[in-house]
Design a protein around this motif. Structure first.
Motif, PDB file in Angstrom:
ATOM      1  N   LYS A 334      29.268 -12.371  -1.327  1.00  0.00           N
ATOM      2  CA  LYS A 334      30.534 -12.688  -1.977  1.00  0.00           C
ATOM      3  C   LYS A 334      31.185 -13.909  -1.335  1.00  0.00           C
ATOM      4  O   LYS A 334      31.362 -14.949  -1.968  1.00  0.00           O
ATOM      5  CB  LYS A 334      31.478 -11.493  -1.870  1.00  0.00           C
ATOM      6  CG  LYS A 334      32.878 -11.788  -2.338  1.00  0.00           C
ATOM      7  CD  LYS A 334      33.745 -10.549  -2.320  1.00  0.00           C
ATOM      8  CE  LYS A 334      34.064 -10.057  -0.914  1.00  0.00           C
ATOM      9  NZ  LYS A 334      34.898 -10.996  -0.151  1.00  0.00           N
ATOM     10  N   THR A 335      31.494 -13.769  -0.046  1.00  0.00           N
ATOM     11  CA  THR A 335      32.330 -14.762   0.598  1.00  0.00           C
ATOM     12  C   THR A 335      31.626 -16.115   0.695  1.00  0.00           C
ATOM     13  O   THR A 335      30.553 -16.212   1.279  1.00  0.00           O
ATOM     14  CB  THR A 335      32.726 -14.280   1.995  1.00  0.00           C
ATOM     15  OG1 THR A 335      33.208 -12.959   1.875  1.00  0.00           O
ATOM     16  CG2 THR A 335      33.781 -15.166   2.612  1.00  0.00           C
ATOM     17  N   PHE A 442      31.609 -10.660  17.253  1.00  0.00           N
ATOM     18  CA  PHE A 442      31.559  -9.925  15.984  1.00  0.00           C
ATOM     19  C   PHE A 442      30.109  -9.696  15.594  1.00  0.00           C
ATOM     20  O   PHE A 442      29.274 -10.566  15.756  1.00  0.00           O
ATOM     21  CB  PHE A 442      32.253 -10.737  14.882  1.00  0.00           C
ATOM     22  CG  PHE A 442      32.044 -10.149  13.509  1.00  0.00           C
ATOM     23  CD1 PHE A 442      32.764  -9.032  13.121  1.00  0.00           C
ATOM     24  CD2 PHE A 442      31.110 -10.675  12.633  1.00  0.00           C
ATOM     25  CE1 PHE A 442      32.564  -8.459  11.872  1.00  0.00           C
ATOM     26  CE2 PHE A 442      30.900 -10.110  11.383  1.00  0.00           C
ATOM     27  CZ  PHE A 442      31.630  -8.999  11.007  1.00  0.00           C
ATOM     28  N   LYS A 465      40.041  -7.518  16.574  1.00  0.00           N
ATOM     29  CA  LYS A 465      40.272  -7.642  15.127  1.00  0.00           C
ATOM     30  C   LYS A 465      38.995  -7.204  14.431  1.00  0.00           C
ATOM     31  O   LYS A 465      37.897  -7.307  14.979  1.00  0.00           O
ATOM     32  CB  LYS A 465      40.638  -9.082  14.760  1.00  0.00           C
ATOM     33  CG  LYS A 465      39.509 -10.072  14.789  1.00  0.00           C
ATOM     34  CD  LYS A 465      40.008 -11.404  14.251  1.00  0.00           C
ATOM     35  CE  LYS A 465      38.919 -12.390  13.926  1.00  0.00           C
ATOM     36  NZ  LYS A 465      37.971 -12.696  14.988  1.00  0.00           N
ATOM     37  N   THR A 565      28.024  -7.142  -0.356  1.00  0.00           N
ATOM     38  CA  THR A 565      28.961  -7.729   0.601  1.00  0.00           C
ATOM     39  C   THR A 565      29.255  -6.787   1.760  1.00  0.00           C
ATOM     40  O   THR A 565      29.104  -5.577   1.634  1.00  0.00           O
ATOM     41  CB  THR A 565      30.279  -8.119  -0.129  1.00  0.00           C
ATOM     42  OG1 THR A 565      31.234  -8.498   0.837  1.00  0.00           O
ATOM     43  CG2 THR A 565      30.832  -6.963  -0.938  1.00  0.00           C
ATOM     44  N   GLY A 566      29.663  -7.380   2.853  1.00  0.00           N
ATOM     45  CA  GLY A 566      30.084  -6.584   4.002  1.00  0.00           C
ATOM     46  C   GLY A 566      31.541  -6.177   3.868  1.00  0.00           C
ATOM     47  O   GLY A 566      32.074  -5.430   4.672  1.00  0.00           O
ATOM     48  N   ASP A 567      32.168  -6.697   2.812  1.00  0.00           N
ATOM     49  CA  ASP A 567      33.597  -6.484   2.641  1.00  0.00           C
ATOM     50  C   ASP A 567      33.901  -5.088   2.098  1.00  0.00           C
ATOM     51  O   ASP A 567      33.008  -4.344   1.712  1.00  0.00           O
ATOM     52  CB  ASP A 567      34.133  -7.551   1.682  1.00  0.00           C
ATOM     53  CG  ASP A 567      35.434  -8.123   2.190  1.00  0.00           C
ATOM     54  OD1 ASP A 567      36.133  -7.408   2.921  1.00  0.00           O
ATOM     55  OD2 ASP A 567      35.736  -9.278   1.863  1.00  0.00           O
ATOM     56  N   ARG A 613      30.563  -2.939   2.016  1.00  0.00           N
ATOM     57  CA  ARG A 613      30.385  -2.456   3.393  1.00  0.00           C
ATOM     58  C   ARG A 613      28.904  -2.198   3.693  1.00  0.00           C
ATOM     59  O   ARG A 613      28.537  -1.188   4.277  1.00  0.00           O
ATOM     60  CB  ARG A 613      31.178  -1.161   3.614  1.00  0.00           C
ATOM     61  CG  ARG A 613      32.662  -1.396   3.729  1.00  0.00           C
ATOM     62  CD  ARG A 613      33.039  -2.110   4.996  1.00  0.00           C
ATOM     63  NE  ARG A 613      34.485  -2.158   5.200  1.00  0.00           N
ATOM     64  CZ  ARG A 613      35.187  -3.281   5.282  1.00  0.00           C
ATOM     65  NH1 ARG A 613      34.591  -4.467   5.168  1.00  0.00           N
ATOM     66  NH2 ARG A 613      36.469  -3.254   5.521  1.00  0.00           N
TER      67      ARG A 613
HETATM   68  P1  ATP Z   1      30.139 -11.434   2.178  1.00  0.00           P
HETATM   69  O1  ATP Z   1      28.972 -10.666   1.758  1.00  0.00           O
HETATM   70  O2  ATP Z   1      31.282 -11.305   1.246  1.00  0.00           O
HETATM   71  O3  ATP Z   1      29.864 -12.812   2.597  1.00  0.00           O
HETATM   72  P2  ATP Z   1      29.879 -10.508   4.681  1.00  0.00           P
HETATM   73  O4  ATP Z   1      28.748  -9.605   4.408  1.00  0.00           O
HETATM   74  O5  ATP Z   1      29.653 -11.802   5.309  1.00  0.00           O
HETATM   75  O6  ATP Z   1      30.722 -10.687   3.403  1.00  0.00           O
HETATM   76  P3  ATP Z   1      30.885  -9.678   7.042  1.00  0.00           P
HETATM   77  O7  ATP Z   1      31.008 -11.036   7.580  1.00  0.00           O
HETATM   78  O8  ATP Z   1      29.788  -8.781   7.448  1.00  0.00           O
HETATM   79  O9  ATP Z   1      30.931  -9.725   5.489  1.00  0.00           O
HETATM   80  O10 ATP Z   1      32.242  -8.973   7.282  1.00  0.00           O
HETATM   81  C1  ATP Z   1      32.431  -7.626   7.021  1.00  0.00           C
HETATM   82  C2  ATP Z   1      33.798  -7.247   7.463  1.00  0.00           C
HETATM   83  O11 ATP Z   1      33.899  -7.432   8.858  1.00  0.00           O
HETATM   84  C3  ATP Z   1      34.887  -8.092   6.865  1.00  0.00           C
HETATM   85  O12 ATP Z   1      35.375  -7.517   5.682  1.00  0.00           O
HETATM   86  C4  ATP Z   1      35.930  -8.108   7.948  1.00  0.00           C
HETATM   87  O13 ATP Z   1      36.751  -6.966   7.810  1.00  0.00           O
HETATM   88  C5  ATP Z   1      35.146  -7.986   9.215  1.00  0.00           C
HETATM   89  N1  ATP Z   1      34.938  -9.294   9.852  1.00  0.00           N
HETATM   90  C6  ATP Z   1      34.263 -10.343   9.357  1.00  0.00           C
HETATM   91  N2  ATP Z   1      34.255 -11.361  10.219  1.00  0.00           N
HETATM   92  C7  ATP Z   1      34.916 -10.961  11.305  1.00  0.00           C
HETATM   93  C8  ATP Z   1      35.238 -11.563  12.569  1.00  0.00           C
HETATM   94  N3  ATP Z   1      34.878 -12.793  12.877  1.00  0.00           N
HETATM   95  N4  ATP Z   1      35.939 -10.840  13.431  1.00  0.00           N
HETATM   96  C9  ATP Z   1      36.303  -9.584  13.144  1.00  0.00           C
HETATM   97  N5  ATP Z   1      36.036  -8.978  12.005  1.00  0.00           N
HETATM   98  C10 ATP Z   1      35.351  -9.630  11.077  1.00  0.00           C
END
Ligand code: ATP
Length: 902
Positions: A334-335, A442, A465, A565-567, A613
């Motif tokens: 997604k992101t 992270f 965070k 997504t991880g969101d 997630r």
């Molecule tokens: P997408 O698929 O949309 O690109 P993603 O899979 O990259 O998303 P992640 O980067 O794994 O998503 O993030 C999952 C969750 O972890 C986010 O929704 C956020 O809550 C948390 N998160 C992401 N980046 C950080 C960070 N740098 N520090 C702390 N928490 C984070």
């Protein structure tokens, strides 16, 4: 610093401070003047490329092909028999082919090279105290480099600071188990594989983060010592091309057998003279062998690679060109892919209030509203603490360039910094006041990041965070009014998080805990509980308009788009609805997937388009489930753990900007701009390349068959040959390298994204396609014999009749080209008749060549031709038009009955 000290083997045995002193550098990096001076002294951080094979060898390679061997054999025999002109024409065919192959292949290689350079390694360095991303080959000894999971180590580094750093050193030591690194000095005689205080160029960071100083670059690195050179050029081939090459060899064998048979039949059964029959058989073989095909197909691929690069998709593995065109499901992040990855904090939920934040981009100035009113001095104290936590638990930097603010690092962290600025913190001052002593980086599995920082006044704090579920689980209190705390109200926060996510916002929770100043090490277990929740931050990241457009295009093209997504599920569903996915209302989370068996997952996967997630392992299971359903899957990824899913997918796609080196190396395609629209553009180009390969084959084989059949029928029926062997050779010379080649450059048909994906593993040559070849061959046969007999009946000389028959063949081939240009629709559109530049160039060259061979006395002598009167010339054209019309009727019927030609 001397050359000797730089290439010294014992950096691992010295303390970090001694190494910094030895390399004349500082923890905050080199100054730009020093960098320039060192670059001049030490050169670029690059390994020399393997020398290319010399031009003559590449030219010779063009002749290394069974089809060409047969032609050369034919040339030798005709020479021995004294048919010099035939020999010359055959050799001209061979040479023309080789030259075209040589020139185009050279261009293709250049294109591949240019693409490789677009994928150059990036390195995060600290120079002049500032973090910057630079091309890896600009590193110099003494540079301070930052490493994180997924990075390829860009030079040999002495580690200065490590956080759970694991490095896979298989390239160097052959040992693929990731080694944990540390910073303590080791014994001087520690073998390479055990030097835990070093990270060597070319090895892969599988986990954690680190900071190190460059000790050696380029050929002086350990990798440089072993290999010295980087891998040579990759060859342009794909499974389909290999299949065609095999087919070519097989066809040649059949043709040679057939030719032998015809020779025997002609001589013994028909009682023809051996030499004359032999020449006919040579003409026949040359006519039937598709000698230009391999080169033209390679060129078609190269054109496709370049077209994709123009659309921001870099092909890393050539077979991807074929598979990307057949994908039926795209699983995308997604992101940054569907959204812009331009984050901004828009809301902050505290225990006592909700704040709205405004401001331009990443600018540190903006406004804070409390319940819709400018907050002014009534900003709650806990917001100040939250802003400081966001600043400390952060690896990004903001830079102001020409009035606009840019982020170095993660855009989400950049947005948090901008928020801290808008909350009234002076970022520089605040950062200078605190010193980070330890951190937990992270990672997608735990979804949080934590730091341990100390200020100069004896305070120490843990700042955390992360995803709300992860952070809430670590807290037992929450910040109250003023500086106080109160028991955590989990239900309240869960509800606030859902509400923010439902608006399509990415939600982060922030927490902290003061600790004893004596604590300098942060263990994962320590942040496990007892934290104080400060609040939630909602970050907006709007969808890319072009992604919305591209999702719609996918729907028209029968391609299902799934978001992985991880969101948070709520955020994911809201964004899914905004970009127009088919089923944005349903979602599955990683935790739910864990509870499903493989069979259950296969059952659910079709109907769900939003997976939230998720962790990288879920991606792999999703790819497998979709493939089990017969789908052809494209999967995007960026993290180090995405590699297995990218490898397993039919088309693995890595993000060029935010993707890790590990993901890029596992992928078939890399997107320069991380944009979903570029994936769809690549699918379009992939479909076009496949169409063009089909077109090249669909033009070449039937025309060859038509030419060959003309001779075979005449020979077996005991008729006078309507075209002589040398005329057939001539036709091959002028058409194979012009008309056939033009199709390699065909643009996409307008319907290319309006039809469903081709079935996985669909063969290029289907049964319907054989019928089509036979039909074209018959049309050729009828037209050539028809024109020939008409000419004879009119009392024309044998030479004139043959000249007319030869021109008929060529005219038919030209019309055939226009017919083939649109396999999936009627060719009778203005745009198609208008043609492309390569098409018209080919037609003009062929027409000129035919005018010369027909009307130029010198040529008439050689090829036994005669000038064709105007009326007869028009007749030939009319025959061409009629054959074209006939084939178009066939196409219309075939499309109605079975969906298309072949
Ligand atoms: P997408 O698929 O949309 O690109 P993603 O899979 O990259 O998303 P992640 O980067 O794994 O998503 O993030 C999952 C969750 O972890 C986010 O929704 C956020 O809550 C948390 N998160 C992401 N980046 C950080 C960070 N740098 N520090 C702390 N928490 C984070």
């Amino acid at each position: 610093m001397s050359e000797e000290s730089r290439s010294s083997q014992s950096w691992h045995a010295e303390s970090p401070d001694a190494v910094l002193a030895g390399l004349e550098t500082r923890p905050d990096g080199l100054a730009s003047a020093e960098v320039t001076e060192r670059r001049e002294r030490f050169g670029a951080n690059r390994l020399p490329e393997a020398p290319r094979p010399p031009a003559w060898r590449r030219l010779l390679r063009q002749f290394h092909n069974i089809l060409i061997y047969v032609l050369l054999g034919a040339a030798a025999v005709t020479a021995v028999l004294g048919h010099g002109i035939d020999t010359a024409v055959i050799l001209a065919v061979v040479l023309a082919n080789a030259l075209i192959g040589f020139i185009q292949e050279g261009r293709a290689e250049q294109a591949m090279d240019a693409i490789r350079h677009m994928l150059a390694l990036k390195a995060a360095v600290v120079r002049d105290g500032q973090r910057q991303a630079i091309p890896g080959d600009e590193l110099v000894p003494g540079d301070i480099v930052l490493l994180e999971a997924g990075d390829r180590v860009p030079a040999d580094l002495r580690l200065l600071e490590v956080h759970d750093l694991h490095v896979d050193e298989a390239v160097l030591t052959g040992e693929s188990l990731a080694e944990e690194k540390e910073i303590e000095a080791l014994e001087a005689d520690t073998p390479l594989g055990d030097r835990r205080s070093m990270a060597y160029s070319g090895t892969l960071v599988t986990r954690g983060a680190a900071r190190g100083v460059v000790t050696a670059t380029g050929t002086h690195t350990e990798l440089g010592r072993i290999s010295g050179l980087i891998a040579g050029v990759q060859t342009l081939t794909t499974p389909l091309l290999e299949q065609m090459n095999r087919f070519g060899r097989w066809l040649t064998a059949v043709i040679l057998l057939g030719a032998g048979l015809i020779l025997a039949l002609g001589v013994w059964w028909r009682g023809m003279a051996f030499e004359e029959t032999f020449m006919v058989v040579v003409g026949l073989s040359v006519a039937a062998i598709p000698e230009g095909l391999p080169a033209v197909l390679t060129i078609t691929l190269a054109v496709g690679v370049q077209a994709m690069a123009r659309r921001q998709a870099i092909v890393r593995r050539l077979p991807a060109i074929e598979t990307i065109g057949s994908v039926s499901v795209i699983c995308t992040d997604k992101t940054g892919t569907l959204t812009r990855n331009e984050m901004a904090v828009s809301e902050v939920a505290l225990a006592t209030a909700t704040l709205t934040i405004t401001g331009e981009g990443y600018s540190t100035s903006g406004e804070v509203f409390l319940d819709g009113q400018p907050a002014g001095s009534s900003i709650p104290a806990s917001f100040g603490r939250l802003a400081r936590t966001a600043l400390l638990c952060n690896d990004a930097h903001l830079r102001s360039e020409e009035g606009s603010w840019r982020v170095e690092g993660d855009p989400m962290e950049g947005a948090l910094l901008a928020m801290a600025g808008r909350a009234g913190l002076d970022l520089r001052e605040e950062r200078a006041r605190w010193r980070r002593n330890d951190a937990i980086p992270f990672d997608a599995a735990h979804r949080f990041m934590a730091t341990l920082d100390h200020d100069h006044e004896g305070h120490a704090a843990i700042s955390v965070k992360g995803a709300p579920e992860a952070v809430l689980a670590m807290c037992d209190r929450q910040a109250a009014d003023g500086d106080g705390t109160e028991p955590l109200d989990r239900a309240f926060w869960a509800e606030r998080a859902e509400a923010l996510a439902g608006e399509g916002q990415r939600v982060l929770a922030l927490a902290w805990r003061p600790v004893e100043p004596s604590q300098t090490v942060l263990e994962r277990a320590e942040v496990g509980d007892g934290l104080i929740l400060l609040g939630l931050v909602g970050l907006s990241d709007p969808p890319r308009p072009e992604a919305i457009e591209a999702v719609a295009e996918c729907r028209r093209a029968g391609i299902r788009v799934k978001m992985i997504t991880g969101d948070h599920a709520g955020t994911a569903r809201a964004i899914a609805a905004r970009v127009g996915l088919e089923r944005p209302d349903r979602s599955l989370t990683g935790a739910e997937i864990e509870h499903l068996s493989d069979a259950e997952l296969i059952e659910r996967v079709t109907d769900v388009d939003v997976f939230a997630r998720t962790s990288p392992e879920h991606k792999l299971r999703l790819v497998e489930a979709l493939q089990a359903l017969g789908q052809s899957v494209a999967m995007t990824g960026d993290g180090v753990n995405d590699a297995p899913a990218l490898k397993r997918a039919d088309a693995g796609i890595a993000m060029g900007r935010k993707g890790s080196e590990a993901a890029k190396e596992a992928a078939d395609l890399v997107l320069v701009d991380d944009n979903f629209a570029s994936i769809v553009a690549a699918v379009r180009e992939g479909r076009t390349v496949y169409d063009n390969i089909k077109k090249v084959i669909s033009w070449t084989l039937p025309t060859n068959a038509g030419e060959a059949l003309t001779i075979i029928v005449a020979l077996l029926a005991g008729l006078t040959l309507p075209v002589t062997p040398i005329q057939i050779l001539w036709i091959n010379l002028v058409t194979a390298t012009t008309l056939g080649l033009a199709l390699a450059f065909e643009p996409s048909e307008s319907s290319v994204m309006h039809r469903p994906p081709r079935p996985r593993n669909e063969p290029v040559l289907t049964g319907g396609w054989l019928i089509y070849i036979a039909l074209v061959a018959l049309v050729f046969l009828a037209a050539v014999f028809g024109v020939y007999h008409h000419a004879v009946a009119q009392g024309h000389s044998l030479e004139l009749a043959r000249t007319m028959a030869m021109n008929t063949l060529v005219v038919l081939e030209i019309f055939q080209l226009f017919f083939i240009r649109n396999l999936h629709g009627s060719s009778l559109s203005l745009e198609l008749i208008r043609g492309t530049r390569p098409v018209w160039l080919a037609v003009i060259v062929v027409t000129l060549a035919q005018l010369l061979v027909t009307y130029l006395p010198a040529m008439q002598g050689v090829f036994a031709t005669e000038a064709v009167p105007l009326a007869d010339g028009l007749l030939i054209l009319a025959v061409g038009v009629a054959s074209f019309a006939l084939m178009e009727v066939y196409k219309a019927i075939a499309r109605r009955l079975v969906g298309g030609v072949g």
